[in-house]
Scaffold this motif. Structure first.
Motif, mmCIF file in Angstrom:
data_model
loop_
_atom_site.group_PDB
_atom_site.id
_atom_site.type_symbol
_atom_site.label_atom_id
_atom_site.label_comp_id
_atom_site.label_asym_id
_atom_site.label_seq_id
_atom_site.Cartn_x
_atom_site.Cartn_y
_atom_site.Cartn_z
ATOM 1 N N GLY A 39 0.812 -1.213 0.000
ATOM 2 C CA GLY A 39 0.000 0.000 0.000
ATOM 3 C C GLY A 39 0.844 1.260 0.000
ATOM 4 N N ALA A 44 -0.295 4.894 -0.561
ATOM 5 C CA ALA A 44 -1.236 4.974 0.568
ATOM 6 C C ALA A 44 -0.945 6.154 1.497
ATOM 7 N N CYS A 70 -1.328 -5.051 5.348
ATOM 8 C CA CYS A 70 -1.824 -5.522 4.059
ATOM 9 C C CYS A 70 -3.179 -6.211 4.224
ATOM 10 N N CYS A 74 -3.079 -6.797 -2.930
ATOM 11 C CA CYS A 74 -1.989 -5.876 -3.284
ATOM 12 C C CYS A 74 -2.223 -5.157 -4.612
ATOM 13 N N GLU A 77 -4.183 -1.800 -4.259
ATOM 14 C CA GLU A 77 -3.675 -0.720 -3.403
ATOM 15 C C GLU A 77 -3.522 0.567 -4.188
ATOM 16 N N PRO A 78 -3.582 1.699 -3.506
ATOM 17 C CA PRO A 78 -3.890 1.954 -2.105
ATOM 18 C C PRO A 78 -5.372 1.736 -1.808
#
Length: 127
Positions: A39, A44, A70, A74, A77-78
């Motif tokens: 992230g 993120a 997490c 994945c 992400e974010p």
């Protein structure tokens, strides 16, 4: 060990009461920013900073903000997860600072899920 004064004990008690209040959920909702390595690499922190800046500017105090690692998605992400009242949690993915501000306005404040960014609701996956 030095003795504590009554004033020091009162301060400690007040600090503890605030922590307990946060944990007991005296909030209308909760937002989780996923800050696992994937992230963070995807942006993120920028999403979180934009969200916190806007929340601070608007003085929003009835929503708890927290972070997690997490979430296992994945490639999405974010991400953030929004939990408002008794409604199922909604996970949002592939966010940008602009997208998270739209989620703040429409879902966190307005109560309407932003379907275009939602990737899961409750235990169901949307996208």
């Amino acid at each position: 060990m030095p003795r504590l004064t009554v004033d020091e004990m009162k301060k400690m008690r007040e600090a503890s009461k605030k922590e307990i209040s946060l944990r007991e959920g005296n909030f209308r909702g909760k937002v989780i920013v996923h800050l696992g390595t994937c992230g963070i690499a995807a942006g993120a922190r920028e999403v979180m900073d934009a969200l916190f800046e806007e929340v601070d500017e608007r003085d929003i105090i009835d929503i708890m903000f927290t972070s997690s690692g997490c979430a296992g998605l994945c490639s999405k992400e974010p991400m953030i997860t929004v939990e408002i009242g008794t409604s199922p949690p909604v996970k949002y993915g592939k966010l940008t600072p602009e997208k998270v501000l739209k989620i703040l306005d429409q879902h966190i404040i307005g109560g309407q899920v932003v379907n275009e960014f939602a990737i899961g609701m409750g235990s169901e996956r949307i996208g």
